[in-house]
Design an enzyme around this catalytic site. Sequence first.
Site, PDB file in Angstrom:
ATOM      1  CG  ASP A 269      -1.733   1.202   1.427  1.00 50.24           C
ATOM      2  OD1 ASP A 269      -1.545   2.174   0.663  1.00 50.24           O
ATOM      3  OD2 ASP A 269      -2.574   1.205   2.343  1.00 50.24           O
TER       4      ASP A 269
ATOM      5  CE1 TYR B 213      -3.602   0.199  12.336  1.00 50.89           C
ATOM      6  CE2 TYR B 213      -2.375   2.191  11.841  1.00 50.89           C
ATOM      7  CZ  TYR B 213      -3.345   1.272  11.517  1.00 50.89           C
ATOM      8  OH  TYR B 213      -4.060   1.429  10.351  1.00 50.89           O
TER       9      TYR B 213
ATOM     10  CE  LYS C 137      -6.046  -6.806  11.976  1.00 51.29           C
ATOM     11  NZ  LYS C 137      -5.315  -6.284  13.117  1.00 51.29           N
TER      12      LYS C 137
HETATM   13  C1  F6R Z   1      -6.266   1.192   6.722  1.00 50.49           C
HETATM   14  C2  F6R Z   1      -7.500   0.991   7.447  1.00 50.49           C
HETATM   15  C3  F6R Z   1      -8.360   2.154   7.784  1.00 50.49           C
HETATM   16  C4  F6R Z   1      -7.675   3.157   8.680  1.00 50.49           C
HETATM   17  C5  F6R Z   1      -8.646   4.315   9.001  1.00 50.49           C
HETATM   18  C6  F6R Z   1      -7.951   5.428   9.762  1.00 50.49           C
HETATM   19  O1  F6R Z   1      -5.852   0.044   6.070  1.00 50.49           O
HETATM   20  O2  F6R Z   1      -7.823  -0.105   7.752  1.00 50.49           O
HETATM   21  O3  F6R Z   1      -9.546   1.698   8.374  1.00 50.49           O
HETATM   22  O4  F6R Z   1      -7.215   2.554   9.847  1.00 50.49           O
HETATM   23  O5  F6R Z   1      -9.138   4.867   7.818  1.00 50.49           O
HETATM   24  O6  F6R Z   1      -6.832   5.797   9.040  1.00 50.49           O
HETATM   25  P1  F6R Z   1      -5.779   6.893   9.500  1.00 50.49           P
HETATM   26  O7  F6R Z   1      -5.229   6.460  10.824  1.00 50.49           O
HETATM   27  O8  F6R Z   1      -4.759   6.876   8.420  1.00 50.49           O
HETATM   28  O9  F6R Z   1      -6.545   8.174   9.579  1.00 50.49           O
HETATM   29 MG    MG Z   2      -4.537  -2.403   2.299  1.00 46.57          MG
HETATM   30 MG    MG Z   3      -3.925   0.607   3.800  1.00 41.47          MG
END
Ligand code: F6R
Ligand code: MG
Ligand code: MG
Length: 364
Positions: A11, A230, A233
């Site tokens: 990603d 964190y 995933k």
């Molecule tokens: C990324 C994912 C999303 C993010 C969520 C918050 O693979 O699973 O659910 O965890 O959109 O993202 P941030 O922390 O980047 O604002």
């Molecule tokens: Mg992904």
């Molecule tokens: Mg991602």
Amino acid sequence: MKTTLSVIKADIGSIGGHLRPSESLMEAVREYIEANKGKMVIDYRISNTGDDIAILFSHREGVGNSALHELAWDAFVAGTAQAKKEGLYGAGQDLLKDSFSGNIKGLGPAVAEMEFEERENEPFIFFAADKTDPGAYNLPLYLAFTDPMHCSGLILSPKMSDGFKFVIMDVEYTEADRYIELNAPEEIYDIAALLRDNERFVVSKIYSRDSGEQAVAASTTRLHNIAGKYIGKDDPVMLVRVQGSFPAAGEILSPYNIGHYVAGFMRGSHTGPLMPVKTGCGISFFDGPPIVTATAFCVQNGILTEPVDCFDHPYWDHVRTEVARKATELRRQGFSGAAMLPYSELEYGGIVEKMKKLDDKFKI
Ligand code: F6R
Ligand code: MG
Ligand code: MG
């Protein structure tokens, strides 16, 4: 001469949050590979599953080849530059180290590789999943390789009556690969006992006991375990050779009609059903649901055919409706109980901090 299939995915940025990479980002990765593949790469395909970009290579260099891994790494670095230029969200997010060092495993991207002597015809399926982790393939692999309810070849084909050997990785052990080899059908209860724990035990390889040939190679890295915090995933990739002494394509796909509940979904911290979707599908509801794509090919002298998108078929429209219903049902209970992952699997560390603060306020 042996052929190696390597799929490396990362990603490196997407539009609108963690939804889907831009066309121009995909193009930047493609251009880099095209310009730098040299004589090493025989053929390649680039695709996206949710916010992840996967490069499928065929070559003759064997598994874990440093030059090939470096090519993929550099393509993702070039893609990251494009993602930054466009202002994509999370540009370069899976490139956890500043520079490449020998093997791309552990540096962020997921890898699945397999080397084999091509059969007369060599059909295989490339799987990629987003918003989940490597344990997501445990149940479908168990069912496709051990259960005649999904794999009729186990009772119908003499080439399959010897069963399959599973190599299962303990992904909590991070100093080295800690794995166990178990044979189906004799040891299916032991296999099931391990595979019920998707966050700790993950199928990494499967071999035919009839031909000794490798059928499956799956990515097993859990960066969460390596980094101890964190980092998202580890959306897993997998290669599965099909037909002959292996299950048929349709037998491998059969268990994906369950839409089984996996870890991932919003903030990598929830439980959600795995939805089989078309290649190139983005992410939507509650940053999910967790999705899986399956693309079939034949390979001959290292040359890949055009892809067939296995979940692009009217049958799977019906499955998707059912899986959406399962997702909605579990989302109705929000953060409560089974809807959210256990403490050890919660991403971001917010709960840990909250619990520490609250602990001081408890009275006895
Ligand atoms: C990324 C994912 C999303 C993010 C969520 C918050 O693979 O699973 O659910 O965890 O959109 O993202 P941030 O922390 O980047 O604002
Ligand atoms: Mg992904
Ligand atoms: Mg991602």
